[in-house]
Design a protein around this motif. Sequence first.
Motif, PDB file in Angstrom:
ATOM      1  N   MET A 190       7.949   1.963   1.917  1.00  0.00           N
ATOM      2  CA  MET A 190       8.385   1.503   0.981  1.00  0.00           C
ATOM      3  C   MET A 190       8.833  -0.009   1.401  1.00  0.00           C
ATOM      4  N   CYS A 191       9.101  -0.281   2.758  1.00  0.00           N
ATOM      5  CA  CYS A 191       9.660  -1.472   3.269  1.00  0.00           C
ATOM      6  C   CYS A 191       8.794  -2.596   2.793  1.00  0.00           C
ATOM      7  N   LEU A 192       7.500  -2.381   2.626  1.00  0.00           N
ATOM      8  CA  LEU A 192       6.837  -3.639   1.859  1.00  0.00           C
ATOM      9  C   LEU A 192       5.691  -3.099   0.897  1.00  0.00           C
ATOM     10  N   GLY A 193       5.766  -1.857   0.608  1.00  0.00           N
ATOM     11  CA  GLY A 193       4.852  -1.300  -0.626  1.00  0.00           C
ATOM     12  C   GLY A 193       3.456  -1.612  -0.712  1.00  0.00           C
ATOM     13  N   MET A 194       3.018  -1.391   0.702  1.00  0.00           N
ATOM     14  CA  MET A 194       1.471  -1.479   0.533  1.00  0.00           C
ATOM     15  C   MET A 194       0.587  -0.059   0.247  1.00  0.00           C
TER      16      MET A 194
END
Lengths: 199, 472
Positions: free
Chosen positions: B410-414
């Motif tokens: 979820m840090c960057l939601g890829m």
Amino acid sequence: MEPFSTHTGVGVPLRRSNVDTDQIIPAVYLKRVARTGFEDGLFAAWRSDPSFVLNQEPYRAGSVLVAGPDFGTGSSREHAVWALKDYGFRVVLSSRFADIFRGNSGKQGLVAGQLAPEDVEQLWKLLEQTPGVEVTVDLEARTVVCGSFSAPFAVDDYTRWRLMEGLDDVDMTLRSADAIDAFEAARPSYKPTTLPALS
Amino acid sequence: MGRTLAEKVWDAHVVRQGAVGEPDLLYIDLHLLHEVTSPQAFEGLRLSGRPVRRPDLTIATEDHNVPTLDVDKPIADLTSRTQVDTLRRNCAEFGVRLHSLGDAEQGIVHVVGPQLGLTQPGLTVVCGDSHTSTHGAFGALAFGIGTSEVEHVLATQTLPLAPFKTMAITVVGDLPVGTTSKDVILAVIAKIGTGGGQGYVLEYRGPAIEALSMEARMTICNMSIEAGARAGMIAPDATTFEYLRGRAHAPQGQDWDDAVAWWSSLRTDDDAVFDAEVVLDAADLEPFVTWGTNPGQGLPLSGSVPDPAQIADAGERASAERALEYMALTPGTPLREIAVDTVFIGSCTNGRIEDLRSVAEVVAGRQKADSVRVLVVPGSARVRLQAEAEGLDRVFLDFGAEWRGAGCSMCLGMNPDQLTPGERAASTSNRNFEGRQGKGGRTHLVSPLVAAATAIRGTLSSPADLVAPVPA
């Protein structure tokens, strides 16, 4: 890389600061394995807003982006440069760029020119007063011209030379292959290697 | 005149000195790869018929795209799966070591390098990821690069680079209990701004930095990029050497002694001069949280949402107005009253074993707030195994949290771990940009301790706010 000398195109005023690379292209658009086709991801979240500048004629056809300070901060994704280029931008002007973004631009033939903050403000006014007005960016002279307005912009000498010649960095570096070989021969044995794989 | 730490490491890697105004050619000791920023670089090699010059200085892992659930099944998202499969094919074709999903050494590239002992003092380390600055905690010169540069390093093991300026970030005094290295770096960024470090290598120094563990140092260096600096460094010392001793790729025997002798010389000389210096007193710090949409928009937890009308600079005022609208916050609201929907614990900033231990210590024997979902995502498969060996997984599960597989998550939601539009999170990650954790998602950056207390109370909190004692 295609050499760059001058470019004339529609200027787009982007009145925002801290436009980070997650805004330029969100992570979900980074899953392609090809180097082209990133234009749909450009400013994806903002483009769903009809009032966003790129959703308005004649800015839609813009090729010179004029943005607020700290453009390109955050993630190192070169996809941000690819998305701008794939959309049709050749130049971004801002009063301050993030280092990695500026480096990536130079590798891909996108001019990242640094303007004084008051010149950015002046250009924004001109581009908003006369939507669709063209801006000429002369890389050799390092000037931006819009009607009677003219201002100098900064690009470091080395990047400018590479952009104007369209040079490939790897070819240039491999001319120093002997120096790289010599450096490697002198590396101490305590420096780590990834192979053989230990864990 | 003496040299700074950064200059010493730079000097030791110059393959060819550039003419005035031109870059130096720098040798790269360690190149880390992942699936998102490498496919176009490998394609470039293929098109030009070039090999990877030094596969033995290169290592790859799968992190940005990988799911944290059902990790033993094929990746459900087809574009993510294609990207991961492309990395696997490229590594096989070019002879690069890869740690794939399911492997005990898989994980976030910046967690994997240090835990294998590959990240060492005095190295130059690059990766197509801006959080490569993490490795500077060991006294390495480590920075993020773009994909063209990834290709350049694969082909030549060098990079043409213009010299950096140097900035000292000196932190004096002792950190108060409950205040962590995450709070230090958030305070630094709030002080110098998201552009304050542009063009600089930051060196964190002073008694408060020397007192930190390696993991806490990594958290600080990790977020150097959020202040605009490509790299942050901390001089190696006994703490560094102890962390490295015995790790898989640490030097051994005579090599260890030779390495320590060199590492010990990697300190800024007393008569060296920095181009800029910032001083902070650790004793003045308290838990720090962000309220806006860039990491510089942060305040002590005891503060309130700022009023843009009181910001003098027009640009910053407009930025704050936009941020509050996006974040749906009202000026004057105490930060402690902001309720969150999700707490995310993980990332290359705070996904290491120490981070998980500190969270477990706070949440043990308690229940999470009903209104909050809590994701705990270890930074690597090795961290996950270690946590399970210590029983931390049981603590998290009993608390009501989800215990996931390793990755960027979820840090960057890829991957599927994303916020939904309007959802608000307290996150131990590094970026609170608009949409970073999912389109329309709202992020407050926090330390692991604040994340833990927030998960209990449901509003932004620190452990000091937890009044009720844990029942025996």
